[in-house]
Design an enzyme around this catalytic site. Sequence first.
Site, mmCIF file in Angstrom:
data_model
loop_
_atom_site.group_PDB
_atom_site.id
_atom_site.type_symbol
_atom_site.label_atom_id
_atom_site.label_comp_id
_atom_site.label_asym_id
_atom_site.label_seq_id
_atom_site.Cartn_x
_atom_site.Cartn_y
_atom_site.Cartn_z
ATOM 1 N N GLN A 16 36.367 -76.022 42.363
ATOM 2 C CA GLN A 16 35.261 -76.429 43.234
ATOM 3 C C GLN A 16 35.515 -77.791 43.873
ATOM 4 O O GLN A 16 35.093 -78.042 45.000
ATOM 5 C CB GLN A 16 33.954 -76.429 42.452
ATOM 6 C CG GLN A 16 33.502 -75.045 42.029
ATOM 7 C CD GLN A 16 33.460 -74.057 43.180
ATOM 8 O OE1 GLN A 16 32.682 -74.193 44.113
ATOM 9 N NE2 GLN A 16 34.316 -73.035 43.137
ATOM 10 N N HIS A 54 37.019 -77.844 47.396
ATOM 11 C CA HIS A 54 36.227 -77.579 48.599
ATOM 12 C C HIS A 54 36.026 -78.806 49.463
ATOM 13 O O HIS A 54 36.067 -78.734 50.693
ATOM 14 C CB HIS A 54 34.840 -77.045 48.212
ATOM 15 C CG HIS A 54 34.771 -75.566 48.068
ATOM 16 N ND1 HIS A 54 34.743 -74.714 49.145
ATOM 17 C CD2 HIS A 54 34.702 -74.779 46.973
ATOM 18 C CE1 HIS A 54 34.657 -73.463 48.708
ATOM 19 N NE2 HIS A 54 34.631 -73.482 47.399
ATOM 20 N N GLU A 69 24.565 -75.031 41.386
ATOM 21 C CA GLU A 69 24.877 -73.941 42.315
ATOM 22 C C GLU A 69 25.643 -72.853 41.562
ATOM 23 O O GLU A 69 25.305 -71.669 41.619
ATOM 24 C CB GLU A 69 25.718 -74.493 43.461
ATOM 25 C CG GLU A 69 26.177 -73.431 44.462
ATOM 26 C CD GLU A 69 27.167 -73.985 45.468
ATOM 27 O OE1 GLU A 69 27.362 -73.338 46.506
ATOM 28 O OE2 GLU A 69 27.783 -75.045 45.206
ATOM 29 N N HIS A 70 26.692 -73.260 40.870
ATOM 30 C CA HIS A 70 27.474 -72.351 40.029
ATOM 31 C C HIS A 70 27.454 -72.875 38.594
ATOM 32 O O HIS A 70 27.792 -74.041 38.375
ATOM 33 C CB HIS A 70 28.942 -72.298 40.465
ATOM 34 C CG HIS A 70 29.160 -72.070 41.924
ATOM 35 N ND1 HIS A 70 29.402 -73.110 42.815
ATOM 36 C CD2 HIS A 70 29.185 -70.930 42.656
ATOM 37 C CE1 HIS A 70 29.572 -72.619 44.025
ATOM 38 N NE2 HIS A 70 29.436 -71.301 43.972
ATOM 39 N N ASP A 109 33.195 -66.358 44.344
ATOM 40 C CA ASP A 109 33.452 -66.780 45.719
ATOM 41 C C ASP A 109 33.981 -65.629 46.572
ATOM 42 O O ASP A 109 33.824 -65.648 47.798
ATOM 43 C CB ASP A 109 34.472 -67.921 45.741
ATOM 44 C CG ASP A 109 33.854 -69.256 45.367
ATOM 45 O OD1 ASP A 109 32.622 -69.385 45.437
ATOM 46 O OD2 ASP A 109 34.614 -70.171 44.998
ATOM 47 N N HIS A 157 -17.546 -65.237 59.081
ATOM 48 C CA HIS A 157 -16.702 -64.290 58.352
ATOM 49 C C HIS A 157 -17.562 -63.170 57.771
ATOM 50 O O HIS A 157 -17.207 -61.985 57.860
ATOM 51 C CB HIS A 157 -15.958 -65.004 57.217
ATOM 52 C CG HIS A 157 -14.790 -65.822 57.679
ATOM 53 N ND1 HIS A 157 -14.905 -66.827 58.590
ATOM 54 C CD2 HIS A 157 -13.478 -65.756 57.319
ATOM 55 C CE1 HIS A 157 -13.719 -67.363 58.786
ATOM 56 N NE2 HIS A 157 -12.814 -66.724 58.045
#
Length: 445
Positions: free
Chosen positions: A272, A275, A341-342, A375, A434
């Site tokens: 990761q 990235h 996230e992961h 991924d 109403h």
Amino acid sequence: MLRTIDLRTPDPAAPAAGQHAGWRAYVDVVPRAEFDVEAAVEVVRPVVEDVRVRGEEAVRDYSARFDGVEQETVAVPAQALADALAGLDPAVRAGLEESIRRLRATCHAELEEGTATDLADGARVSQRMVPMDRVGLYVPGGIAPLVSSVVMNVVPAQVAGVGSIALTSSPQKAHGGLPHPTILAACALLGVDEVYAAGGAQAIAMLAYGAGPCAPVDLVTGPGAIYTVAAKRLLNGQGVVGIDSEAGPTEIAILADETADPAFVAADLLSQAEHDPMAGSVLVTDSTQLADDVVAELDKQVAATRHVERVRTALTGPQSGVVLVRDLDQGVDVVNAYAAEHLEIQTRDAASYAARVVNAGAIFVGGFAPVSLGDYCAGSNHVLPTGGCACHSSGLSVRAFLRSVHVVEYSRDALAEVADHVVALAEAEDLPGHGAAVSVRFGRG
């Protein structure tokens, strides 16, 4: 290489967390990347406004300024898509086809059917699932050509039944001002023929407002760098377009004990960090021996990887680190506070610990379910919430491309049955009109 945060001994200077704080007690101590979207909004505001006013001309001007390419049009020709697919490496094509097959299967399993509830004779409320009419999909192409993001965005939109799909990715100077050919090939493989060479905030504005050949969309999905995210926030906040999320730099957390393989853990943390220099890699463990072994493995593996500087910057940044915990029970609280996230669970009886996790974009259970599987070919979606947002948000799925619409059908007798209740509640809210809208149907008042 990784900094250490030791949570094994409570800090006597820290304020009391409260009897029921649980994982919330650790929210402020877990590593985080600095990601100031609000500041970036002010940077992209004039870009977005320029695209609104000048359309495609503005988009092309920003491509020249930021990407170094001159364009006659942002639209990618059909021949370029066909040529990219024809020239695609067979091994890459096989990988894409398998990724598409697996993700399509899980997306079909996620499809929700409409419901119908009969509340009384002649009183029915139905829920109808309606796909978005037109969506814009953003695929990053800056640091790395994320061809897998084409699959992750397009497949759920197609399975949901979206009628019109536009996809955009950054123009590449090395590829004649077009997006990366692997991205174009994936579009062709999936049958997406409306593709644009535009990136960054100007691309999001193009999708939202429409520009040149690109008509406005209803929803924009897909990850991107901070200025892309800022443009999504700005345009969504103005009510111009819907968005999936504000995804920031990628992140991985690994909950591991002494049974974990240090080489596996190190490789997954590195994967990761590859990235983005701002990517977060966090190990949570109750084993100091494992922590030491993982750091030693990282020294070896980072030295041998292709993107050494990018990886080293991410791993040594404030967003990465080793968090030492007393036991795995505390570890579960810490990873729930991090809301990764992961999240990988590499412990004995990993499934039982995974079942206790409530905050994560995706959970990878055991030593043979690395994040990189997700991924590409796990069948899950890799467009996931970041920055702690997994405590309230979900990853991209078919649901993002569907809207639920309630359909209310009442007969005269069914309305009469609840008319007095409606009138009473309307009076309680001081909204007599109403109630009158019901009473008039029965010749009252």
